[in-house]
Design a protein around this motif. Structure first.
Motif, PDB file in Angstrom:
ATOM      1  N   ARG A  24       0.819  -1.203   0.000  1.00  0.00           N
ATOM      2  CA  ARG A  24       0.000   0.000   0.000  1.00  0.00           C
ATOM      3  C   ARG A  24       0.857   1.260   0.000  1.00  0.00           C
ATOM      4  O   ARG A  24       0.384   2.355  -0.260  1.00  0.00           O
ATOM      5  CB  ARG A  24      -0.933  -0.006   1.208  1.00  0.00           C
ATOM      6  N   GLU A  26     -10.256   0.883  -7.650  1.00  0.00           N
ATOM      7  CA  GLU A  26      -9.810  -0.008  -6.573  1.00  0.00           C
ATOM      8  C   GLU A  26      -8.432   0.408  -6.048  1.00  0.00           C
ATOM      9  O   GLU A  26      -8.181   0.380  -4.844  1.00  0.00           O
ATOM     10  CB  GLU A  26      -9.760  -1.459  -7.075  1.00  0.00           C
ATOM     11  N   TYR A  27      -7.562   0.814  -6.961  1.00  0.00           N
ATOM     12  CA  TYR A  27      -6.224   1.275  -6.568  1.00  0.00           C
ATOM     13  C   TYR A  27      -6.335   2.519  -5.690  1.00  0.00           C
ATOM     14  O   TYR A  27      -5.685   2.613  -4.635  1.00  0.00           O
ATOM     15  CB  TYR A  27      -5.399   1.576  -7.818  1.00  0.00           C
ATOM     16  N   GLU A  44      -7.632   1.682  -2.240  1.00  0.00           N
ATOM     17  CA  GLU A  44      -6.620   1.010  -1.411  1.00  0.00           C
ATOM     18  C   GLU A  44      -5.634   2.016  -0.834  1.00  0.00           C
ATOM     19  O   GLU A  44      -5.283   1.955   0.355  1.00  0.00           O
ATOM     20  CB  GLU A  44      -5.875  -0.027  -2.246  1.00  0.00           C
TER      21      GLU A  44
END
Length: 277
Positions: free
Chosen positions: A82, A132-133, A136
Motif C-alpha cells: 500500500r 480499486e487502486y 486502497e
C-alpha cells in the motif's frame, strides 16, 4: 499485519541478530564497525528499539554469513504494497515515535488528510489507475493516521506553508472539508499546527517536505521526500541540521491562534466558491 504482530516480528529479528552475533563471538561494537553503524545501534536493533534499514540488514548478512536471513526478514516486515518501497519503513517508525514534527510546503501531510483530499492527490499522481487502486491507497493513508487517535499517540507538530491552504486539491468542497478537519484537530489538541504565511518570503524555500521523529529509547530520525523518492536519515549531524531548519520555520510561522484563524478563513473562501457555482 497488526501493529502488535509487527513489533513481535521485529523483536524476533533482534533476538536472531543477537544469537548469530554471539555465535561468531562478535561484540555489538565489532559488528557495528563492520556494517558502518555504532555498537549502540546494534544494541537497539537487538532490543527492537530501532528497525534496521534494508541496506544495513544486507551488510549484517554479509558479515555474519547468514545466507540472507536478515535481508529476507527486513523485506517481509517493510513489504506493505500500500506504500511506496521507500516509505514503508517510515510508517513503521511513525508507530513507535513519541514525537513527530513535519513541514509541508505544498500538500497537506498524509497524517492529516481526509479521504477526499487523499483520493485527489492519488489520482493526480496516477491518472490512469483503477478506482480499486485509489480506494486502497486512501484506506492505507487513513489507517496510518489512526496513530493520532491512539491513547499513546505521539506529540504531533506541523508547520504548513500558506500554499497548502490555497491550492484547491480535489476542488473547493474537498478543500473546505480538509481545512475544517485540520481546524478540528487543532481545537481538539491532537496537533500543534502553525502556518508560514506568504509574507514570510524566503522561508518557504529553505526546506522541502521534512519529517522529524523522536523515540523514547533511540536517536531521532529525519525523512525527506520528493515526488519520486524519499530518504530516511539517521546520521546525527544531518538530523541536527534538519532540526535546526525546522526551528527556523517555526520562528517564521504565525502563532497557533493566528494560524487557526487563517485556516478557518481559507475554508470559508472555498465554501463561498461552492455556493457560487
Amino acid at each position: 499485519m497488526a501493529n502488535g504482530s509487527r513489533q513481535a516480528a521485529w523483536e524476533f529479528f533482534g533476538t536472531e541478530l543477537r544469537r548469530h552475533r554471539e555465535e561468531v563471538g562478535m561484540t555489538q561494537a565489532e559488528l557495528g564497525s563492520r556494517v558502518f553503524v555504532s555498537g549502540a545501534y546494534i544494541g537497539q536493533f537487538e532490543q527492537a528499539f530501532r528497525k534496521p534499514q534494508l541496506d544495513i540488514s544486507q551488510r549484517i548478512d554479509e558479515v555474519l554469513q547468514t545466507d540472507g536471513i536478515f535481508e529476507r526478514l527486513c523485506r517481509k516486515l517493510i513489504d506493505d504494497k500500500r506504500y511506496a518501497d521507500y516509505f514503508a519503513q517510515v510508517v513503521e517508525f511513525e508507530r513507535t515515535a513519541t514525537r513527530i514534527c513535519e513541514f509541508a510546503p505544498t500538500v497537506v501531510p498524509g497524517l492529516l488528510q481526509t479521504a477526499a483530499y487523499a483520493g485527489a492527490v492519488t489520482i493526480a499522481a496516477n491518472p490512469f489507475v483503477t478506482d480499486e487502486y485509489v480506494e486502497e491507497k486512501v484506506a492505507a493513508r487513513l489507517e496510518r493516521a489512526q496513530i493520532l487517535k491512539d491513547a499513546t499517540r505521539p506529540e504531533y507538530w506541523v508547520v504548513l506553508h500558506e500554499s497548502v491552504l490555497r491550492i484547491p486539491v480535489g476542488g473547493p468542497q474537498a478543500m473546505a472539508e480538509q481545512l475544517d478537519y485540520i481546524a478540528l484537530l487543532m481545537r481538539d489538541r491532537k496537533v500543534w499546527l502553525t502556518v508560514v504565511p506568504f509574507a514570510a518570503g524566503a522561508y518557504a524555500s529553505i526546506a522541502g517536505m521534512l519529517q522529524l521523529m523522536e523515540f523514547d529509547d533511540a536517536p531521532p530520525l529525519a525523512y525527506t521526500e520528493t515526488a519520486f523518492s524519499g530518504t530516511l536519515i539517521d546520521d546525527p549531524a544531518v538530523v541536527k541540521r534538519a532540526q535546526r531548519t525546522y526551528d527556523l520555520l517555526r520562528v517564521a510561522a504565525l502563532s497557533p491562534e493566528a494560524s487557526l484563524t487563517l485556516i478557518a478563513s481559507a475554508a470559508e473562501d472555498f465554501r463561498r466558491c461552492v455556493s457560487t457555482t
